[in-house]
Write an enzyme that holds these catalytic residues in place. Structure first.
Site, short mmCIF file in Angstrom:
data_model
loop_
_atom_site.label_atom_id
_atom_site.label_comp_id
_atom_site.label_asym_id
_atom_site.label_seq_id
_atom_site.Cartn_x
_atom_site.Cartn_y
_atom_site.Cartn_z
N ARG A 152 0.84 -1.21 0.00
CA ARG A 152 0.00 0.00 0.00
C ARG A 152 0.88 1.25 0.00
O ARG A 152 0.64 2.20 -0.77
CB ARG A 152 -0.91 -0.02 1.24
CG ARG A 152 -2.02 -1.05 1.11
CD ARG A 152 -2.89 -1.14 2.34
NE ARG A 152 -4.06 -1.98 2.05
CZ ARG A 152 -4.71 -2.70 2.96
NH1 ARG A 152 -4.33 -2.68 4.22
NH2 ARG A 152 -5.74 -3.43 2.61
N HIS A 176 0.03 -4.93 12.61
CA HIS A 176 -0.82 -4.60 11.47
C HIS A 176 -1.99 -3.81 12.03
O HIS A 176 -2.88 -4.38 12.63
CB HIS A 176 -1.31 -5.91 10.84
CG HIS A 176 -2.13 -5.73 9.61
ND1 HIS A 176 -1.81 -4.87 8.59
CD2 HIS A 176 -3.26 -6.35 9.20
CE1 HIS A 176 -2.70 -4.97 7.63
NE2 HIS A 176 -3.60 -5.85 7.98
#
Ligand code: APR
Length: 320
Positions: A152, A176
């Site tokens: 990303r 995460h």
């Protein structure tokens, strides 16, 4: 030589995409597993029917009984529930912990030699619990987060600079979630660190901070758009990269949620760090020096993962 066997435990949006990608890449025969009877069988048949068109030779089957995963070389776990708008990954903990208990038992019984990649959220706590429930060696159980988070980051940077995604590398540490730690000085465009690119006038510090925040919120942005579930194409592609590194002994350097035994000052927890993935599973954990600000951000991220593990122990005391 017989084909490898890949078991996909959970055949929802990510599971189906994993099966498709693993088929297209001919990584091995694929078993889709799910408690929802009919879904893994239907998806398996549908993807198999694309194989003459795409030209790949792979057996795809679906099952609702764990015996079907027997002897799998790789298990990729997505079983559980995904986020809906307004939910954080941590809100999934109660339901998904119970799912990890069942999945761990199934893998222990039928695929004890597999390399296991967990995707189910909240990732760092679920992979930690899955390793304990399954009893598999810690270097053979990893969590997929860093490859996705850095993908990303790479995309947003490539778009910002109008350069190829291939020439952008990114380095992301930590859990995460909202506390993940993208490291600007180790992220580069063709080897030029982002910190240098700021000096060169390619991007301002403020704009870079916005891109980093968008990376942290990358999953939530997609949940907000989809409204009915969470991201699946990029998570599946990321896990396939890890599976391929293991099956082909590629010794890829990939950021993964790996079991730490003192590295970065962390013990008996899974946190995102750079690793080497090859035929031995997690063959090495790469420990880099962090400056004060990076260390603070990393420690904050570790504390939030530790909180989730504590919450898991509250629900399942056997995890202690
Ligand atoms: N055993 C096996 N499969 C299960 C179980 C279980 N105990 N419980 C649920 N499942 C299955 C569901 O039937 C469903 O098909 O897991 C699948 C999950 O699929 P989706 O709901 O489509 O979720 P997906 O988008 O694939 O995400 C899965 O990965 O990124 C994470 O946060 C995400 O935790 C979520 C997971």
């Amino acid at each position: 030589m017989a084909r490898n066997k890949i078991a996909l435990i959970g055949s929802g949006m990510i599971g189906g995409t994993l099966a498709h990608l693993a088929g297209l890449k001919e990584l091995g025969d694929i078993v889709l597993f799910d408690i929802a009877d009919g879904i893994p069988q239907g998806k398996g048949l549908d993807i198999a029917q694309s194989s003459p068109v795409e030209g790949f030779d792979v057996n795809l089957t679906g099952a609702s009984d764990y015996s079907a995963i027997e002897g799998a070389d790789v298990c990729i776990v997505t079983a559980g529930v995904a986020r809906k708008p307004g939910m954080s990954r941590d809100d999934l903990i109660g339901i998904n912990l119970k799912v990890m208990e069942q999945v761990g038992a199934g893998i222990k019984k039928y695929a004890p030699n597999a390399f296991v990649i967990c995707i189910t959220n909240p990732l760092d706590a679920m992979v930690w619990a899955l390793q304990k429930f399954s009893g598999l060696p810690k270097n053979k159980v990893v969590g997929m987060a860093g490859v996705l988070d850095s993908a990303r980051f790479r995309l947003f940077l490539a778009q910002e600079f109008n350069v190829s995604v291939q020439d952008v590398t990114a380095f992301v540490l930590g859990g995460h979630g909202d506390t993940m730690v993208p490291l600007a000085r180790y992220s580069t465009v063709a080897g030029i660190p982002l910190t240098d690119l700021v000096q060169m006038g390619w991007v301002t510090k403020e704009r870079l901070e916005e891109i980093i925040q968008r990376t942290r919120d990358g999953g939530a942005e997609i949940v907000g758009l989809l409204k009915t579930g969470s991201a699946y194409y990029a998570p599946a592609a990321s896990a396939i990269e890890m599976a391929e590194a293991y099956l082909k002994d590629k010794k890829r350097v990939l950021p993964c949620a790996a079991h730490l035994t003192g590295q970065y000052g962390v013990k008996d927890m899974y946190v995102g760090v750079p690793t080497v993935i090859g035929a031995g599973g997690v063959e090495r954990i790469i420990e880099i020096d962090l400056n004060k600000a990076e260390k603070e951000a990393f420690d904050k991220s570790v504390a939030s993962v530790a909180g989730l593990c504590e919450a898991c122990i509250g629900i399942a005391p056997s995890l202690k």
